[in-house]
Write an enzyme that holds these catalytic residues in place. Structure first.
Site, PDB file in Angstrom:
ATOM      1  N   SER A  70       0.795  -1.235   0.000  1.00  0.00           N
ATOM      2  CA  SER A  70       0.000   0.000   0.000  1.00  0.00           C
ATOM      3  C   SER A  70       0.825   1.283   0.000  1.00  0.00           C
ATOM      4  O   SER A  70       0.266   2.353  -0.243  1.00  0.00           O
ATOM      5  CB  SER A  70      -0.925   0.014   1.210  1.00  0.00           C
ATOM      6  OG  SER A  70      -2.051  -0.778   0.948  1.00  0.00           O
ATOM      7  N   LYS A  73       0.549   3.462  -2.951  1.00  0.00           N
ATOM      8  CA  LYS A  73      -0.586   4.386  -3.158  1.00  0.00           C
ATOM      9  C   LYS A  73      -0.105   5.839  -3.150  1.00  0.00           C
ATOM     10  O   LYS A  73      -0.701   6.686  -3.807  1.00  0.00           O
ATOM     11  CB  LYS A  73      -1.647   4.158  -2.065  1.00  0.00           C
ATOM     12  CG  LYS A  73      -2.368   2.815  -2.235  1.00  0.00           C
ATOM     13  CD  LYS A  73      -3.209   2.452  -1.031  1.00  0.00           C
ATOM     14  CE  LYS A  73      -3.885   1.097  -1.245  1.00  0.00           C
ATOM     15  NZ  LYS A  73      -4.406   0.497  -0.029  1.00  0.00           N
ATOM     16  N   TYR A 200      -3.130  -1.817 -10.087  1.00  0.00           N
ATOM     17  CA  TYR A 200      -3.059  -1.851  -8.625  1.00  0.00           C
ATOM     18  C   TYR A 200      -2.140  -2.984  -8.138  1.00  0.00           C
ATOM     19  O   TYR A 200      -1.279  -2.791  -7.268  1.00  0.00           O
ATOM     20  CB  TYR A 200      -4.476  -2.004  -8.057  1.00  0.00           C
ATOM     21  CG  TYR A 200      -4.509  -2.082  -6.557  1.00  0.00           C
ATOM     22  CD1 TYR A 200      -4.294  -0.944  -5.785  1.00  0.00           C
ATOM     23  CD2 TYR A 200      -4.720  -3.286  -5.905  1.00  0.00           C
ATOM     24  CE1 TYR A 200      -4.302  -1.010  -4.394  1.00  0.00           C
ATOM     25  CE2 TYR A 200      -4.738  -3.360  -4.519  1.00  0.00           C
ATOM     26  CZ  TYR A 200      -4.530  -2.219  -3.776  1.00  0.00           C
ATOM     27  OH  TYR A 200      -4.523  -2.290  -2.406  1.00  0.00           O
ATOM     28  N   TYR A 252      -4.581   4.278   7.749  1.00  0.00           N
ATOM     29  CA  TYR A 252      -5.949   3.752   7.840  1.00  0.00           C
ATOM     30  C   TYR A 252      -6.663   4.219   9.097  1.00  0.00           C
ATOM     31  O   TYR A 252      -6.511   5.358   9.501  1.00  0.00           O
ATOM     32  CB  TYR A 252      -5.947   2.226   7.717  1.00  0.00           C
ATOM     33  CG  TYR A 252      -5.084   1.772   6.583  1.00  0.00           C
ATOM     34  CD1 TYR A 252      -5.455   2.076   5.269  1.00  0.00           C
ATOM     35  CD2 TYR A 252      -3.888   1.109   6.790  1.00  0.00           C
ATOM     36  CE1 TYR A 252      -4.652   1.704   4.211  1.00  0.00           C
ATOM     37  CE2 TYR A 252      -3.091   0.733   5.736  1.00  0.00           C
ATOM     38  CZ  TYR A 252      -3.479   1.031   4.456  1.00  0.00           C
ATOM     39  OH  TYR A 252      -2.694   0.686   3.426  1.00  0.00           O
ATOM     40  N   VAL A 270       1.138  -3.568   3.931  1.00  0.00           N
ATOM     41  CA  VAL A 270       0.835  -4.805   4.629  1.00  0.00           C
ATOM     42  C   VAL A 270       2.059  -5.730   4.769  1.00  0.00           C
ATOM     43  O   VAL A 270       2.047  -6.678   5.546  1.00  0.00           O
ATOM     44  CB  VAL A 270      -0.393  -5.467   3.933  1.00  0.00           C
ATOM     45  CG1 VAL A 270       0.023  -6.233   2.708  1.00  0.00           C
ATOM     46  CG2 VAL A 270      -1.192  -6.299   4.874  1.00  0.00           C
TER      47      VAL A 270
HETATM   48  O1  DON Z   1      -4.910  -4.676  -1.609  1.00  0.00           O
HETATM   49  C1  DON Z   1      -4.365  -5.456  -0.873  1.00  0.00           C
HETATM   50  O2  DON Z   1      -5.021  -6.236  -0.207  1.00  0.00           O
HETATM   51  C2  DON Z   1      -2.850  -5.493  -0.708  1.00  0.00           C
HETATM   52  N1  DON Z   1      -2.215  -5.946  -1.875  1.00  0.00           N
HETATM   53  C3  DON Z   1      -2.263  -4.200  -0.257  1.00  0.00           C
HETATM   54  C4  DON Z   1      -2.861  -3.763   1.002  1.00  0.00           C
HETATM   55  C5  DON Z   1      -1.995  -3.047   1.950  1.00  0.00           C
HETATM   56  O3  DON Z   1      -0.787  -2.972   1.911  1.00  0.00           O
HETATM   57  C6  DON Z   1      -2.761  -2.508   3.059  1.00  0.00           C
HETATM   58  N2  DON Z   1      -1.903  -2.172   4.132  1.00  0.00           N
HETATM   59  N3  DON Z   1      -1.748  -2.099   5.186  1.00  0.00           N
END
Ligand code: DON
Length: 316
Positions: A70, A73, A200, A252, A270
């Site tokens: 993420s 982003k 994405y 978040y 993540v």
């Molecule tokens: O969209 C997703 O589920 C993941 N590939 C990325 C999400 C993410 O890194 C959220 N972070 N804390």
């Protein structure tokens, strides 16, 4: 820096911070929805700062790559804001289709999107990032390539794409697919769900190190100018807005807690990395894979808190 703030002081302090933060990772959990995250070594820990003249202060596993997830982003938003700065129409489109309010909900929540007619709260949650990617798909010749080029430029070297992560994310992205479909049903997606998800997933699977992330965030600490090249990546008021969005939305539903405990614009991923900005001073990054319930690195947050507190770096 204060008169007594030598490089040696800072390096010693980073080592102390690492000692305090590293053990707290045990209170966190690895993300487990794909093998690359599930199989990561939970004891990895890296913390790094790069100052405006390029001096790097690094401790721990700072050269071991991980998927930025993420954190990408931020880079996607920067690319969209560059396009929007060149064309009033794109600017209206961008800020008409995604908001700038904290969500107070998990990063992959569908509930709010339904209530708010398919307009995501902000570009740092998954739905918002999907809208940004849709805009990139409309206004870039090759969104994936241009995003990758921007990241390479900010880091000063080529960053790799992890094909295994691309593949695994493609197989597990049901919620993201659901969000994209919901936004399509509200008329807030121009391209096909598959095309938007391709961008994405690609950005999430770019791999970087702590050192590279700290370098890449420096332009946000420097009024939008990359200190390494002198290039204006974003005009100063736009760079400030990216920082504002990172501060209020980048971690978040824990963004309030981060503002309270750390006081710096931050964006988490993540895989356990957090990229931060210390205006006029440093690009910062930390990586420790185990996450807290909000999806932010457990030990990473402790490290940033210690760093901000000891050095008086909070922007407030
Ligand atoms: O969209 C997703 O589920 C993941 N590939 C990325 C999400 C993410 O890194 C959220 N972070 N804390």
């Amino acid at each position: 820096m204060t008169a007594t703030d030598t490089s040696n002081d800072l390096d010693a302090e980073l080592r102390q911070i690492a000692e305090i933060a590293r053990p707290t990772a045990r209170q966190g959990e690895l993300a487990d929805y794909i093998p690359a995250l599930r199989d990561e070594d939970p004891d990895c820990f890296g913390l790094g700062l790069v100052d405006m003249d390029g001096t790097e202060h690094m401790v721990g596993d700072v050269d071991r790559p991980f998927a930025i997830q993420s954190i990408s982003k931020v880079f996607a938003l920067v690319l969209a804001m560059q396009r929007a700065d060149r064309a009033e129409g794109v600017k209206k489109e961008l800020w008409g289709r995604v908001g700038v309010e904290p969500s107070g909900d998990p990063f992959n929540s569908l509930v709010q999107l339904e209530h708010e007619q398919g307009v995501p709260r902000n570009p740092m949650i998954n739905a918002g990032a999907l809208v940004v990617d849709d805009i990139l798909a409309d206004h870039c010749g090759d969104a994936r390539r241009e995003l990758h080029d921007l990241v390479n430029e900010l880091v000063g070297e080529e960053v790799a794409l992890d094909d295994k992560v691309v593949h695994a994310e493609g197989n597990t992205g049901s919620r993201n697919r659901a969000m994209a479909n919901l936004m399509l049903s509200f008329g807030n997606l121009d391209n096909s769900v598959d095309d938007v998800l391709d961008v994405y997933i690609y950005q999430c699977a770019l791999t970087m190190t702590v050192r590279q992330l700290a370098r890449a965030s420096r332009f946000l600490a420097n009024d939008g100018v990359d200190p390494a090249t002198g290039r204006q990546i974003l005009r100063p008021p736009l760079a400030r807005r990216v920082n504002a969005i990172m501060l209020t939305c980048g971690t978040y539903d824990a963004a309030g807690e981060f503002a309270f405990d750390v006081g710096l614009p931050c964006k988490s991923g993540v895989a356990g990395a957090i990229m931060g900005v210390v205006p006029d001073r440093y690009g910062v990054a930390v990586w420790s894979p185990p996450l807290d319930p909000s999806g932010n690195s457990r030990a990473g947050k402790v490290a940033l808190h210690e760093l901000a507190e000891r050095r008086g770096l909070s922007i407030f």
